[in-house]
Enzyme design. Structure first.
Site, PDB file in Angstrom:
ATOM      1  N   ASP A  54       0.838  -1.118  -0.014  1.00 59.02           N
ATOM      2  CA  ASP A  54      -0.107   0.065  -0.050  1.00 59.02           C
ATOM      3  C   ASP A  54       0.841   1.295  -0.046  1.00 59.02           C
ATOM      4  O   ASP A  54       1.798   1.227   0.985  1.00 59.02           O
ATOM      5  CB  ASP A  54      -0.953  -0.223   1.355  1.00 59.02           C
ATOM      6  CG  ASP A  54      -1.883   0.956   1.349  1.00 59.02           C
ATOM      7  OD1 ASP A  54      -3.036   0.736   1.884  1.00 59.02           O
ATOM      8  OD2 ASP A  54      -1.547   2.258   0.816  1.00 59.02           O
ATOM      9  N   ASP A 102      -3.700   2.360  -5.313  1.00 59.60           N
ATOM     10  CA  ASP A 102      -2.378   2.132  -4.646  1.00 59.60           C
ATOM     11  C   ASP A 102      -2.124   1.105  -3.762  1.00 59.60           C
ATOM     12  O   ASP A 102      -1.317   1.128  -3.173  1.00 59.60           O
ATOM     13  CB  ASP A 102      -1.981   3.545  -3.629  1.00 59.60           C
ATOM     14  CG  ASP A 102      -2.870   3.427  -2.512  1.00 59.60           C
ATOM     15  OD1 ASP A 102      -3.927   2.913  -2.272  1.00 59.60           O
ATOM     16  OD2 ASP A 102      -2.197   4.078  -1.486  1.00 59.60           O
ATOM     17  N   GLU A 103      -3.144   0.182  -3.879  1.00 62.96           N
ATOM     18  CA  GLU A 103      -2.831  -1.014  -3.284  1.00 62.96           C
ATOM     19  C   GLU A 103      -3.042  -2.499  -4.026  1.00 62.96           C
ATOM     20  O   GLU A 103      -4.035  -2.366  -4.850  1.00 62.96           O
ATOM     21  CB  GLU A 103      -3.328  -1.019  -1.792  1.00 62.96           C
ATOM     22  CG  GLU A 103      -4.891  -1.248  -1.978  1.00 62.96           C
ATOM     23  CD  GLU A 103      -5.576  -1.083  -0.382  1.00 62.96           C
ATOM     24  OE1 GLU A 103      -5.329  -1.905   0.374  1.00 62.96           O
ATOM     25  OE2 GLU A 103      -6.560  -0.110  -0.232  1.00 62.96           O
TER      26      GLU A 103
HETATM   27  P1  TTP Z   1      -5.106   5.083   1.237  1.00 65.41           P
HETATM   28  O1  TTP Z   1      -4.087   3.831   0.793  1.00 65.41           O
HETATM   29  O2  TTP Z   1      -6.390   4.747   1.984  1.00 65.41           O
HETATM   30  O3  TTP Z   1      -4.276   6.384   1.912  1.00 65.41           O
HETATM   31  P2  TTP Z   1      -2.973   7.148   1.503  1.00 65.41           P
HETATM   32  O4  TTP Z   1      -2.186   6.053   0.587  1.00 65.41           O
HETATM   33  O5  TTP Z   1      -3.098   8.465   1.199  1.00 65.41           O
HETATM   34  O6  TTP Z   1      -2.309   7.125   2.679  1.00 65.41           O
HETATM   35  P3  TTP Z   1      -1.832   5.820   3.647  1.00 65.41           P
HETATM   36  O7  TTP Z   1      -1.828   4.419   2.890  1.00 65.41           O
HETATM   37  O8  TTP Z   1      -0.251   5.984   3.646  1.00 65.41           O
HETATM   38  O9  TTP Z   1      -2.454   5.819   5.095  1.00 65.41           O
HETATM   39  O10 TTP Z   1      -5.727   5.895  -0.092  1.00 65.41           O
HETATM   40  C1  TTP Z   1      -4.908   5.967  -1.502  1.00 65.41           C
HETATM   41  C2  TTP Z   1      -5.465   7.103  -1.944  1.00 65.41           C
HETATM   42  O11 TTP Z   1      -6.972   7.013  -2.329  1.00 65.41           O
HETATM   43  C3  TTP Z   1      -5.247   8.574  -1.257  1.00 65.41           C
HETATM   44  O12 TTP Z   1      -3.988   9.030  -1.610  1.00 65.41           O
HETATM   45  C4  TTP Z   1      -6.083   9.330  -1.862  1.00 65.41           C
HETATM   46  C5  TTP Z   1      -7.445   8.365  -2.071  1.00 65.41           C
HETATM   47  N1  TTP Z   1      -8.543   8.459  -1.133  1.00 65.41           N
HETATM   48  C6  TTP Z   1      -9.413   9.166  -1.456  1.00 65.41           C
HETATM   49  O13 TTP Z   1      -9.711   9.873  -2.654  1.00 65.41           O
HETATM   50  N2  TTP Z   1     -10.798   9.209  -0.695  1.00 65.41           N
HETATM   51  C7  TTP Z   1     -10.624   8.417   0.539  1.00 65.41           C
HETATM   52  O14 TTP Z   1     -11.321   8.407   1.513  1.00 65.41           O
HETATM   53  C8  TTP Z   1      -9.387   7.765   0.976  1.00 65.41           C
HETATM   54  C9  TTP Z   1      -9.363   6.952   2.138  1.00 65.41           C
HETATM   55  C10 TTP Z   1      -8.434   7.755   0.070  1.00 65.41           C
HETATM   56 MG    MG Z   2      -2.091   4.161   0.633  1.00 64.17          MG
END
Ligand code: TTP
Ligand code: MG
Length: 410
Positions: A13, A107-108
């Site tokens: 992720d 992203d994951e």
């Molecule tokens: P996440 O993987 O949940 O968050 P992140 O990568 O920003 O942070 P981390 O994993 O380090 O905690 O989400 C990936 C992307 O998806 C995030 O950068 C932005 C988008 N996203 C949204 O648009 N709305 C949301 O509610 C969430 C949770 C994420």
């Molecule tokens: Mg993330």
């Protein structure tokens, strides 16, 4: 010789994905608190850089509130196309590591790394190589990676030491490793189920593991059994990789924006019916339902929910999609309404299928309707409810019901 695990699953992720991409592309933003999201109107924060997070800001928080909490943060409007491009780079790195990659979002992804030790070495080495490859391919982005013997534990592990983490949980240690974690880390434990668990004095995953399936199912129903299995690090789901459909979706771009819940529901109903038909035709069950709304300024908002029992029943898909509406904090209006069924499993692979319960009658009825629809077209068979809503719609005729592929015109 090192003993390898029977099954090795990795979850990767990206860290603060959108914000990290912005910092990568614009060196002036590096090391600074930034919030990605629209600076105008009543938008929400899509993500916050790790420099901003200590101020208590994060995804889904209203931008105005986040700015108050972190006044020094720089606001950066999102560039979805760029994130999609970087996502493709990451996904192709994953594919260099395994033929079985299951992306969960931009992203994951899960990677089934079983049997790949000859090429990449043991779990620690696999994880480190994966992180290095992502950093190199993207020009400097970091990911957090978890490895264990199940999807569930791999996912919890990847979040355990964010950012830039690498957490290895040998399958034999998984139950003990999970035990001290809060019940919020159980997959599918939303605020309601967390409260129900706290009410019966279960605060950690270990508390759940030390209970009994009987007690948990008495107190929580089916989901109690699901939590019990997870707390014992049991999760039989496969990484659904190569060739498998990732999701089945249906969306409606509207000729006029909608904001009323009833109007959105009409679109979700026809999307759910269509998705249910396609799932049954392909013999898939869905573990997840996602509802999508696009705002007037083209912001795509999604909310999703994981089901304890996977389903292909349109009615269930619809109810979950509607239930998600209350999770959106945007007041509308919306220019697109859509939903998708994701995390698909082949019908025969699902151990949890609700064969004898509620589902059976429903499925028979829907299968009959689907067969009619397939022979005579969707215009012939309609739910009384959708006919009703159609008549209600007559004055004024504001909505465009034409689906993307032009098939489901009601
Ligand atoms: P996440 O993987 O949940 O968050 P992140 O990568 O920003 O942070 P981390 O994993 O380090 O905690 O989400 C990936 C992307 O998806 C995030 O950068 C932005 C988008 N996203 C949204 O648009 N709305 C949301 O509610 C969430 C949770 C994420
Ligand atoms: Mg993330």
């Amino acid at each position: 010789m090192e003993r390898f695990w029977p099954k090795t699953i990795a979850h990767a992720d990206m860290d603060a994905f959108y914000a990290a991409v912005e910092q990568l592309d614009n060196p002036e933003l590096r090391g600074k608190p930034i919030l990605v999201g629209s600076p105008f109107g009543r938008g929400v924060v899509l993500t916050a850089s790790y420099e901003a997070r200590p101020f208590g800001v994060g995804s889904a928080m209203p931008m105005a509130k986040a700015r108050r909490k972190c006044p020094n943060a720089l606001i950066v409007p999102p560039r979805m196309e760029r994130y999609q491009e970087v996502s493709q780079t990451i996904m192709s790195v994953f594919q260099d590591f395994s033929p079985d990659v299951e992306p969960l979002s931009l992203d994951e992804a899960f990677l089934d790394m079983s049997g790949s030790e000859q090429i990449f070495g043991g779990p620690q080495s696999i994880g480190q190589k994966l992180k290095d490859a992502i950093r190199q391919a993207t020009g400097g982005l970091t990911a957090s990676v978890g490895l264990s013997g199940t999807k569930y534990v791999a996912k919890v592990a990847s979040a355990y030491q964010k950012p830039n983490g690498l957490t290895i949980v040998p399958p034999d240690d998984a139950m003990a490793w999970l035990a001290p974690l809060p019940v919020s880390r159980l997959w599918g434990a939303g605020p309601k189920n967390q409260k129900r668990l706290h009410d019966i004095a279960m605060n950690t995953i270990g508390d759940v593991a030390n209970s009994t399936p009987e007690f948990l199912s008495e107190k929580l129903g089916n989901v109690g059994l699901h939590f019990y299995a997870l707390s014992h690090a049991q999760d039989p789901r496969h990484v659904s990789g190569r060739g498998a459909a990732k999701s089945i979706g249906s969306e409606h771009t509207l000729s006029r924006d909608v904001y009323k819940k009833e109007d959105i529901e009409i679109h979700l109903r026809s999307s759910a019916d269509q998705i249910g038909r396609r799932l049954k035709r392909k013999n898939y069950l869905a573990h997840g339902v996602r509802t999508k709304l696009k705002t007037r300024d083209f912001q795509l908002l999604t909310r999703q929910h994981r089901l304890n029992n996977p389903t292909d029943i349109a009615d269930t898909l619809y109810n979950v999609a509607v239930g998600l509406l209350k999770e959106f904090d945007h007041p509308g209006p919306f220019r697109l309404v859509g939903m998708a069924a994701y995390d698909l499993v082949k019908q025969e692979e699902s151990p949890q299928m609700d064969l004898f319960g509620q589902g059976t009658r429903h499925r028979k009825l829907e299968t009959a309707i689907d067969q009619l629809a397939e022979r005579f077209g969707t215009n012939v068979v309609q739910r009384a409810e959708s006919l009703l809503s159609r008549t209600k719609q007559v004055v004024p005729p504001t909505l465009d019901f034409l689906d993307k592929d032009g098939q489901d015109k009601t």
